[in-house]
Write an enzyme that holds these catalytic residues in place. Structure first.
Site, PDB file in Angstrom:
ATOM      1  N   GLU A 117      -0.926 -11.568 -16.275  1.00  0.00           N
ATOM      2  CA  GLU A 117       0.503 -11.593 -15.952  1.00  0.00           C
ATOM      3  C   GLU A 117       0.705 -11.357 -14.469  1.00  0.00           C
ATOM      4  O   GLU A 117       1.576 -11.949 -13.844  1.00  0.00           O
ATOM      5  CB  GLU A 117       1.242 -10.524 -16.776  1.00  0.00           C
ATOM      6  CG  GLU A 117       2.760 -10.647 -16.746  1.00  0.00           C
ATOM      7  CD  GLU A 117       3.439  -9.901 -15.610  1.00  0.00           C
ATOM      8  OE1 GLU A 117       4.642 -10.090 -15.414  1.00  0.00           O
ATOM      9  OE2 GLU A 117       2.768  -9.115 -14.895  1.00  0.00           O
ATOM     10  N   GLU A 118      -0.125 -10.481 -13.908  1.00  0.00           N
ATOM     11  CA  GLU A 118       0.034 -10.111 -12.493  1.00  0.00           C
ATOM     12  C   GLU A 118      -0.398 -11.240 -11.559  1.00  0.00           C
ATOM     13  O   GLU A 118      -0.215 -11.146 -10.354  1.00  0.00           O
ATOM     14  CB  GLU A 118      -0.758  -8.834 -12.189  1.00  0.00           C
ATOM     15  CG  GLU A 118      -0.334  -7.617 -13.025  1.00  0.00           C
ATOM     16  CD  GLU A 118       1.013  -7.035 -12.620  1.00  0.00           C
ATOM     17  OE1 GLU A 118       1.676  -7.609 -11.737  1.00  0.00           O
ATOM     18  OE2 GLU A 118       1.403  -6.005 -13.198  1.00  0.00           O
TER      19      GLU A 118
ATOM     20  N   HIS B  37       2.522  -0.613  -9.181  1.00  0.00           N
ATOM     21  CA  HIS B  37       1.723  -1.248  -8.128  1.00  0.00           C
ATOM     22  C   HIS B  37       1.482  -0.284  -6.959  1.00  0.00           C
ATOM     23  O   HIS B  37       1.343  -0.721  -5.820  1.00  0.00           O
ATOM     24  CB  HIS B  37       2.379  -2.552  -7.616  1.00  0.00           C
ATOM     25  CG  HIS B  37       2.523  -3.602  -8.671  1.00  0.00           C
ATOM     26  ND1 HIS B  37       2.665  -4.956  -8.383  1.00  0.00           N
ATOM     27  CD2 HIS B  37       2.540  -3.527 -10.028  1.00  0.00           C
ATOM     28  CE1 HIS B  37       2.764  -5.642  -9.513  1.00  0.00           C
ATOM     29  NE2 HIS B  37       2.700  -4.791 -10.517  1.00  0.00           N
TER      30      HIS B  37
ATOM     31  N   ASP C 294      -3.185  -6.809 -18.372  1.00  0.00           N
ATOM     32  CA  ASP C 294      -3.839  -6.654 -17.066  1.00  0.00           C
ATOM     33  C   ASP C 294      -3.082  -5.708 -16.144  1.00  0.00           C
ATOM     34  O   ASP C 294      -1.894  -5.418 -16.337  1.00  0.00           O
ATOM     35  CB  ASP C 294      -4.042  -8.015 -16.386  1.00  0.00           C
ATOM     36  CG  ASP C 294      -2.736  -8.744 -16.109  1.00  0.00           C
ATOM     37  OD1 ASP C 294      -1.826  -8.693 -16.954  1.00  0.00           O
ATOM     38  OD2 ASP C 294      -2.616  -9.353 -15.026  1.00  0.00           O
TER      39      ASP C 294
HETATM   40 ZN   LIG Z   1       4.159  -5.704 -15.495  1.00  0.00          ZN
END
Ligand SMILES: [Zn+2]
Length: 378
Positions: free
Chosen positions: A143-144, A350, A78
């Site tokens: 995971e995020e 990000h 993800d």
């Molecule tokens: Zn990562």
């Protein structure tokens, strides 16, 4: 002694990476990336399991291994938003090619610049019959979202393994992260009393003001070498002519020392009690949740030493560090599998300026093959 190892296919590696980043995979909707990876594993004749949470589990038998070790390699499918319709842009030549997004989305190199080298290293290892231990690929979802996919992988799928390596960090290849923090989210809700702000403000209780008074007495930011806290989100109030009866703030605490974090939570609660309890008609709630827990794998752990030897054999400087970010390794270590995180080479994750150099993915592939070789030794 440096052994000569077959070289990764740079163009194929780049192609895999580009194909991965072009597939949309926001957290919870990783399907297209999973199907792509399933196809690659099918082509390699490797059976896989996709569990109920969408995590992919692939077992790759060892080759020329004298260690009897089982090594988990992990990365996540993800990507944080905005990540729909990523259009990768390539600048420069050869291995110095830099890949970035067109500027209106992230690139998704976090963590697809970890996944692409995993695939390339695996294909090369199988094709050239290179030494490797028994491998388990755990490729996770969500995971995020506080490591939410990894949390649900049944431990019996992997808890017998000897070591876990995540390819999921920024920094140069050779970065080895041996410690990561506990992460706690907290929420403070203050209740006051709403009245007309012009006609009878004295009959109200301003929840925003009460919350501010409490927050003013609490330290945030870097609390000590290993502990940070942050206020990240605030809401409350309805209109300027109403004394607000509700104010909510949410924040986080991170640190390597569990007792220190619990003490900080108690301190926040004590300040709230002292500030809000004396105000008749006002009240508060304070809640917290441990989202993931600290791990530390000692740098002199024999398996960390194998990683360090492989870093040296690849001609890279070793950079052993601690981080204040979490990864799926925080989850797997809790099931008794020690581990570390390595760099996936991505920069400015990000963000809309996220990027990765092709050379970092090539080196990542080479390093992985060197690590597998070390883990196959007696
Ligand atoms: Zn990562």
């Amino acid at each position: 002694m440096m052994t000569t190892r077959p070289k990764p296919d740079t163009e194929k590696l780049l192609q895999t990476f580009l194909e991965l980043v072009r597939l949309d995979s926001p957290s919870g909707q990783e399907g297209p990336v999973r199907e792509y990876l399933e196809q690659r594993f099918t082509t390699l004749n490797l059976p896989y399991i996709a569990d109920e949470e969408g995590n992919l589990i692939v077992r790759i038998p060892g080759n020329l291994s004298q260690s009897g070790l089982t090594l988990i390699m992990t990365g996540h499918m993800d990507v944080v938003p905005p990540c729909i319709g990523v259009k990768p842009v390539i600048e420069g030549d050869g291995d110095e090619r830099l890949i970035r997004s067109s500027g209106d989305t992230v690139l998704g190199a976090d963590d697809k610049s970890g996944l692409a080298p995993m695939i390339e290293a695996l294909e090369l290892s199988l094709k050239e019959n290179l030494p490797r231990p028994d491998l388990i690929f755990l490729i996770t979802t969500r995971e995020e979202l506080m490591l939410d996919g990894a949390k649900y992988i049944a431990p019996q799928q992997y808890a017998h393994a000897d070591f876990v390596i995540a390819l999921d960090h920024t920094g140069k290849q050779g970065t080895v992260i041996y410690e990561a923090p506990t992460y706690i989210m907290f929420k403070i809700t203050v209740h006051g009393k709403s009245v007309h702000a012009g006609i009878m403000p004295e009959k109200g209780i301003n929840a925003i003001q009460l919350l501010s008074q409490a927050l003013d007495k609490i330290r945030f930011g870097k609390l000590d070498e290993n502990t940070t806290s942050n206020l990240g989100f605030i809401k409350g109030g309805k209109a300027t002519n109403i004394v607000p009866d509700l104010a909510i703030v949410e924040g986080e605490l991170r640190g390597h020392d569990e007792a220190r974090l619990q003490a900080e939570l108690s301190q926040i609660e004590a300040v709230l009690r002292e500030t809000i309890d004396p105000v008749e008609g006002a009240s508060f709630e304070f809640t917290s949740e441990v989202c993931f827990e600290h791990y530390r794998t000692e740098p002199d752990h024999p398996q960390v030493q194998r990683v360090c030897k492989a870093v040296e054999a690849t001609g890279l400087p070793i950079n052993l560090i601690r981080t204040n970010g979490g990864s799926d390794v925080n989850i797997f270590t809790r099931q008794g599998v020690p581990g570390i995180v390595l760099s996936a080479g991505y920069m400015e994750p990000h963000s809309l300026t996220e990027s990765v150099y092709l050379r970092e993915m090539v080196t990542c592939t080479e390093l992985m093959l060197a690590i597998w070789e070390q883990f196959a030794k007696p």
